[in-house]
Write a protein that holds these residues in place. Structure first.
Motif, PDB file in Angstrom:
ATOM      1  N   ARG A  68       0.822  -1.215   0.000  1.00 22.25           N
ATOM      2  CA  ARG A  68       0.000   0.000   0.000  1.00 22.25           C
ATOM      3  C   ARG A  68       0.857   1.267   0.000  1.00 22.25           C
ATOM      4  O   ARG A  68       0.606   2.203   0.747  1.00 22.25           O
ATOM      5  N   LYS A  69       1.867   1.262  -0.851  1.00 19.54           N
ATOM      6  CA  LYS A  69       2.756   2.429  -0.934  1.00 19.54           C
ATOM      7  C   LYS A  69       1.984   3.667  -1.365  1.00 19.54           C
ATOM      8  O   LYS A  69       1.119   3.607  -2.244  1.00 19.54           O
ATOM      9  N   ARG A  70       2.299   4.773  -0.749  1.00 22.41           N
ATOM     10  CA  ARG A  70       1.742   6.059  -1.163  1.00 22.41           C
ATOM     11  C   ARG A  70       2.899   6.962  -1.585  1.00 22.41           C
ATOM     12  O   ARG A  70       3.845   7.193  -0.814  1.00 22.41           O
ATOM     13  N   TYR A  71       2.863   7.433  -2.803  1.00 26.59           N
ATOM     14  CA  TYR A  71       3.941   8.270  -3.331  1.00 26.59           C
ATOM     15  C   TYR A  71       3.881   9.672  -2.726  1.00 26.59           C
ATOM     16  O   TYR A  71       2.798  10.222  -2.502  1.00 26.59           O
ATOM     17  N   THR A  72       5.063  10.212  -2.471  1.00 29.25           N
ATOM     18  CA  THR A  72       5.217  11.562  -1.918  1.00 29.25           C
ATOM     19  C   THR A  72       6.098  12.363  -2.874  1.00 29.25           C
ATOM     20  O   THR A  72       6.692  11.797  -3.809  1.00 29.25           O
ATOM     21  N   PRO A  73       6.230  13.662  -2.635  1.00 32.60           N
ATOM     22  CA  PRO A  73       7.101  14.461  -3.518  1.00 32.60           C
ATOM     23  C   PRO A  73       8.522  13.924  -3.614  1.00 32.60           C
ATOM     24  O   PRO A  73       9.181  14.098  -4.653  1.00 32.60           O
ATOM     25  N   ASP A  74       9.010  13.265  -2.562  1.00 29.98           N
ATOM     26  CA  ASP A  74      10.367  12.715  -2.593  1.00 29.98           C
ATOM     27  C   ASP A  74      10.526  11.597  -3.617  1.00 29.98           C
ATOM     28  O   ASP A  74      11.654  11.252  -4.008  1.00 29.98           O
ATOM     29  N   ASP A  75       9.401  10.985  -4.042  1.00 29.06           N
ATOM     30  CA  ASP A  75       9.452   9.890  -5.012  1.00 29.06           C
ATOM     31  C   ASP A  75       9.434  10.387  -6.455  1.00 29.06           C
ATOM     32  O   ASP A  75       9.559   9.590  -7.388  1.00 29.06           O
ATOM     33  N   LEU A  76       9.257  11.698  -6.642  1.00 27.98           N
ATOM     34  CA  LEU A  76       9.133  12.255  -7.984  1.00 27.98           C
ATOM     35  C   LEU A  76      10.418  12.937  -8.430  1.00 27.98           C
ATOM     36  O   LEU A  76      11.266  13.311  -7.619  1.00 27.98           O
TER      37      LEU A  76
END
Length: 328
Positions: A68-76
């Motif tokens: 259930r990963k949720r992407y954050t700005p750090d992943d972009l």
């Protein structure tokens, strides 16, 4: 007298029912199969991360749904005024960071809910070559046309693929004991490394799938690559680039797939639905005639009859199309 070799289809396997929930992962050939399943009203979720070509990126995407990963700005990443993820297809990209995150996270939420209910996972692997981001060594799903010097490229080892998938699939099957996995290798040739390099890549994928099917009794194989190489070896079965299958070739591979893995009732449904689709595509000389209105009314009755027999069907668009035609 035979003028071609034919590929023997698998026979000792369960069949896919029309009511089964299917999840399709992989290359652009997987997109083609997924579209055909959806066109025939199967319940199917295709590529929650967009097109992915190598098995380890696909495995990583599945794991991110499970956890259930949720992407954050750090992943972009941000390049040329566009925000994007190295794990996702460019269809998720956006000039607005929050929109990009919303595109990714909304799709992940839908995918993880569907994964819980899936009866079959269908994997289409395209290549055994991977790109790793030099900053952290992580294998990426998409390079987004960034400079090649930012990545390292290598050919996966068969054991490397088998190890990752044996753990992943056993875990998925433990949570959903009725889930089955179907593998195929994309018939699209990757010419960047030459034809010998393409064969090494495809052979790696085939060996890994063979080992997984030998170890895990809920894993199965469909030989789409072999059909293209042996039955459809003439270049008239290729698109203009001489690498992708032509429309005729993909039609034939779909016929072989559906005849091999789809149940009798599922094939019967497809025939009924094909009749409805052809009726909706028909363009009459006089759309206002009583004859045509009667024809459309009969199609609408067929749609509603199928809906009554198969409550899971999503036929809202087709019903609306019929109603719009009747109002003209």
């Amino acid at each position: 007298m035979e003028f071609r070799t034919t590929v023997e289809m698998p026979s000792d396997h369960p069949q896919i029912a029309h009511s089964d929930k299917l999840m399709v992962w992989g290359s652009c050939f997987a997109e083609n199969i997924g579209k055909r399943l959806l066109d025939n009203k199967f319940q199917c979720d295709t590529n929650p991360f967009g097109v992915l070509y190598n098995p380890l990126s696909i495995a990583k995407a599945v794991k991110q749904l499970v956890c259930r990963k949720r992407y954050t700005p750090d992943d972009l990443m941000h390049e040329k005024d566009v925000w994007f993820s190295l794990m996702h297809h460019s269809s998720f990209n956006s000039p607005d960071r929050e929109q990009c995150l919303q595109n990714i996270n909304t799709r992940i939420e839908k995918g993880m809910e569907y994964l819980k209910q899936a009866s079959w996972l269908i994997f289409t692997w395209g290549t055994a070559r991977v790109y790793s981001w030099n900053e952290n060594g992580e294998i990426v799903g998409n390079c987004h046309k960034l400079p090649e010097r930012m990545f390292s490229r290598r050919l996966l080892a068969t054991d490397e693929i088998v190890t990752v998938y044996e753990d992943l699939l056993n875990s998925l099957h433990a949570d959903s004991p009725n889930m089955k996995m179907l593998f195929t290798v994309s018939p699209i040739r990757h010419a960047k490394d030459g034809m010998h390099g393409n064969q090494l890549s495809k052979a790696t994928l085939l060996l890994a799938i063979n080992e997984l099917c030998a170890r895990l009794p809920f894993c199965y194989y469909f030989p789409s690559y072999e059909i293209m190489m042996d039955e459809l070896r003439d270049y008239r079965f290729y698109a203009d680039d001489m690498l992708h299958p032509s429309q005729l070739a993909t039609d034939y591979i779909w016929e072989q797939f559906s005849g091999t893995y789809l149940s009798g009732p599922a094939l019967s449904f497809i025939k009924q639905w094909e009749s409805i689709r052809k009726g909706l595509d028909h363009r009459p000389f006089n759309p206002q005639s009583d004859t045509y209105r009667k024809f459309v009314s009969q199609i609408l009755l067929k749609i509603r009859d199928l809906k009554e027999k198969f409550p899971y069907l999503d036929v809202q668009n087709e019903e609306q199309t019929c109603q719009a035609l009747l109002k003209k």
